[in-house]
Design a protein around this motif. Structure first.
Motif, PDB file in Angstrom:
ATOM      1  N   ASP A  47     -20.958  -9.575 -42.264  1.00 60.88           N
ATOM      2  CA  ASP A  47     -21.175  -9.516 -40.803  1.00 60.88           C
ATOM      3  C   ASP A  47     -20.553 -10.730 -40.112  1.00 60.88           C
ATOM      4  O   ASP A  47     -19.918 -10.613 -39.068  1.00 60.88           O
ATOM      5  N   GLU A  48     -20.731 -11.899 -40.726  1.00 65.72           N
ATOM      6  CA  GLU A  48     -20.212 -13.140 -40.118  1.00 65.72           C
ATOM      7  C   GLU A  48     -18.684 -13.118 -40.050  1.00 65.72           C
ATOM      8  O   GLU A  48     -18.083 -13.553 -39.060  1.00 65.72           O
ATOM      9  N   LYS A  83     -17.173  -2.112 -42.388  1.00 68.74           N
ATOM     10  CA  LYS A  83     -17.654  -2.973 -41.293  1.00 68.74           C
ATOM     11  C   LYS A  83     -16.539  -3.248 -40.270  1.00 68.74           C
ATOM     12  O   LYS A  83     -16.792  -3.498 -39.107  1.00 68.74           O
ATOM     13  N   LYS A 107     -24.789 -10.368 -45.076  1.00 71.37           N
ATOM     14  CA  LYS A 107     -24.748 -11.240 -43.900  1.00 71.37           C
ATOM     15  C   LYS A 107     -23.373 -11.913 -43.795  1.00 71.37           C
ATOM     16  O   LYS A 107     -22.812 -12.069 -42.704  1.00 71.37           O
ATOM     17  N   TYR A 151     -16.785 -10.488 -39.884  1.00 68.77           N
ATOM     18  CA  TYR A 151     -16.407  -9.499 -38.866  1.00 68.77           C
ATOM     19  C   TYR A 151     -16.576 -10.082 -37.459  1.00 68.77           C
ATOM     20  O   TYR A 151     -15.662 -10.033 -36.637  1.00 68.77           O
ATOM     21  N   GLU A 152     -17.752 -10.657 -37.223  1.00 67.93           N
ATOM     22  CA  GLU A 152     -18.039 -11.128 -35.858  1.00 67.93           C
ATOM     23  C   GLU A 152     -17.146 -12.289 -35.441  1.00 67.93           C
ATOM     24  O   GLU A 152     -16.837 -12.451 -34.267  1.00 67.93           O
ATOM     25  N   ASN A 153     -16.711 -13.080 -36.394  1.00 66.67           N
ATOM     26  CA  ASN A 153     -15.903 -14.258 -36.055  1.00 66.67           C
ATOM     27  C   ASN A 153     -14.419 -14.069 -36.343  1.00 66.67           C
ATOM     28  O   ASN A 153     -13.655 -15.033 -36.322  1.00 66.67           O
ATOM     29  N   LYS A 154     -14.047 -12.795 -36.621  1.00 73.29           N
ATOM     30  CA  LYS A 154     -12.629 -12.467 -36.858  1.00 73.29           C
ATOM     31  C   LYS A 154     -11.983 -13.343 -37.932  1.00 73.29           C
ATOM     32  O   LYS A 154     -10.858 -13.838 -37.771  1.00 73.29           O
ATOM     33  N   GLY A 171     -17.493 -18.193 -40.994  1.00 74.11           N
ATOM     34  CA  GLY A 171     -17.731 -17.655 -39.657  1.00 74.11           C
ATOM     35  C   GLY A 171     -18.155 -18.754 -38.690  1.00 74.11           C
ATOM     36  O   GLY A 171     -17.606 -18.900 -37.587  1.00 74.11           O
TER      37      GLY A 171
END
Ligand code: IZC
Ligand code: ZN
Length: 415
Positions: A282-283, A314, A279, A285-288, A263
């Motif tokens: 999440d990383e 997620k 975590k 997902y958030e950074n595609k 990420g």
């Protein structure tokens, strides 16, 4: 005319074109499925996709295929393989039964290091011949694009030899090859215990690989006992500066923060992820970052499976690939991977098909050219000897492929 095909009477057409999500779909089920459909391919490129009747003008210029009411999908994408190597490692299978782990074998100079020996010894022609057979098998499973990593040279000369084999295979075989430089696959015998020194050597190889345009991606085996998160960060950031896109083998055996690093550095995909943390999810997902899962490796090593359902919940994009390699997955059967994903990752048929088509394309940064059946994309198509997608996942261990079309040409057919 070359590359002109009309396929009609398609019972179920999984186009894999992404459609808006609704509340009955999971985050991975938003792909289009058409009934009673047809596809028109001209000069190797998809020109029209539709349902119902279609009258083909100048039909003499086209090869016409009656799909007989069966299932059709985009050409499958195997976005993670260690395609080119010398030798084989059947001895390790039986060492594992005696209780030795993958890491025990690597640490005693076997595993990747034994394949390095065999690959350094093999000639260019031997490697081409051996890998071509594997590609033929892959094609028989409906695969039309394959990512292939180096990493059995661990020195510039053999890494270049492997990447040149990729280039040759791309020219002579119908399957398209996407090349990845993975010099950081293991620390070679001659530098045992000197991880940092070896990372510096790999960094020195980057400009030469780039200059010769031999690889599009750079990858590293970020794992406890192989390369640390710090080494991975250092190498991949350098690779980015040289214009490589990034991949990372992350959290395969131990959760050391590989997914989080993917990420942070903006990797295109992160691979394996059996031991990923919340975590880490999440990383991604958030950074595609695409999560490229390799469940046949879990099956073969009798290890945990990646938490696919948590990732899907997620909203992470999942791809599925074979990980074809001589140690942890000596199989090029992507349909088996799909079947294992349905059984053990608990993925639905649409999720599985999305993972080996449009999401495989995203894992290779190719989603504008391949991965779905829509106007303007490559005419890469699979016709299955099956009347519904569920059947392809249920009847396991065989190939359901009836016909493979690459750039609008028939390249494999069973009947
Ligand atoms: O040859 O063991 N995991 N690299 C990382 C591999 C498996 C390939 C091998
Ligand atoms: Zn791998």
């Amino acid at each position: 005319m070359k590359g002109n095909i009309f396929i009609h009477n398609i019972g179920t057409l999984i186009t894999s074109r992404e459609i808006p999500k609704n509340e009955t779909m999971s985050s991975m089920e938003n792909i289009e499925v058409l009934k009673e459909a047809y596809i028109l391919i001209e000069n190797g490129i998809i020109k029209k996709v539709g349902v119902g009747d279609f009258t083909l003008e100048n039909s003499e210029d086209f090869i016409v295929i009656d799909a007989g009411g069966k299932v059709v999908s985009p050409g499958l994408i195997d976005a993670h393989t260690h395609l080119v190597f010398g030798g084989s490692r059947e001895n390790e299978m039986f060492l594992k039964m005696k209780g030795y782990t993958y890491m025990d074998i690597l640490n005693s100079g076997g595993g990747i290091l034994s394949t390095v020996k065999a690959t350094r010894k093999a000639t260019f022609e031997e490697l081409v011949e051996k890998s071509k057979k594997v590609l033929d098998n892959m094609l028989s499973f409906g695969v039309t694009t394959v990512e292939a990593k180096s990493g059995y040279g661990l020195n510039l000369e053999t890494e270049i030899k492997q990447l040149e084999v990729n280039k040759k295979l791309d020219e002579i075989h119908p399957i398209d090859i996407v090349s990845t430089f993975m010099g950081a696959h293991a620390v070679p015998m001659e530098l045992k215990g000197k991880e940092e020194l070896f990372i510096d050597e790999i960094i020195e190889m980057l400009p030469e690989i780039k200059k010769q345009n031999l690889a599009e991606f750079c990858d590293i085996f970020c794992e406890e006992g192989v390369f640390s998160v710090e080494s991975s960060r250092k190498l991949l950031n350098k690779a980015k500066e040289y214009g490589f896109k990034l991949k990372i083998h992350a959290d395969e055996i131990v959760s050391i923060g590989g997914a989080e690093l993917a990420g942070e550095i903006g990797a295109t995909s992160a691979e394996h992820l059996m031991a990923i943390s919340t975590k880490g999810i999440d990383e991604l997902y958030e950074n595609k970052v695409v999560a490229n899962l390799l469940p046949a490796t879990s099956f073969y090593l009798k290890k945990e499976y990646a938490p696919a359902r948590e990732m899907i919940k997620k909203g992470v994009d999942i791809a599925l690939s074979t990980d074809y390699n001589p140690g942890s997955c000596p199989s090029e059967n992507l349909q088996l991977v799909m079947q294992i994903a349905a059984l053990y990752l608990k993925m639905s048929p649409l999720e599985v098909f999305k993972a080996v088509t449009i999401n495989g394309a995203k894992a290779l940064d190719r989603e504008r050219e391949i991965g779905s059946i829509e106007y303007g994309k490559k005419g890469d198509i699979v016709i299955y000897d099956a009347f519904n997608p569920e059947y392809i996942l249920y009847h396991f261990g065989i190939s359901h492929t009836q016909c493979v079309i690459k750039n609008g040409e028939i390249v494999y057919r069973t009947r």
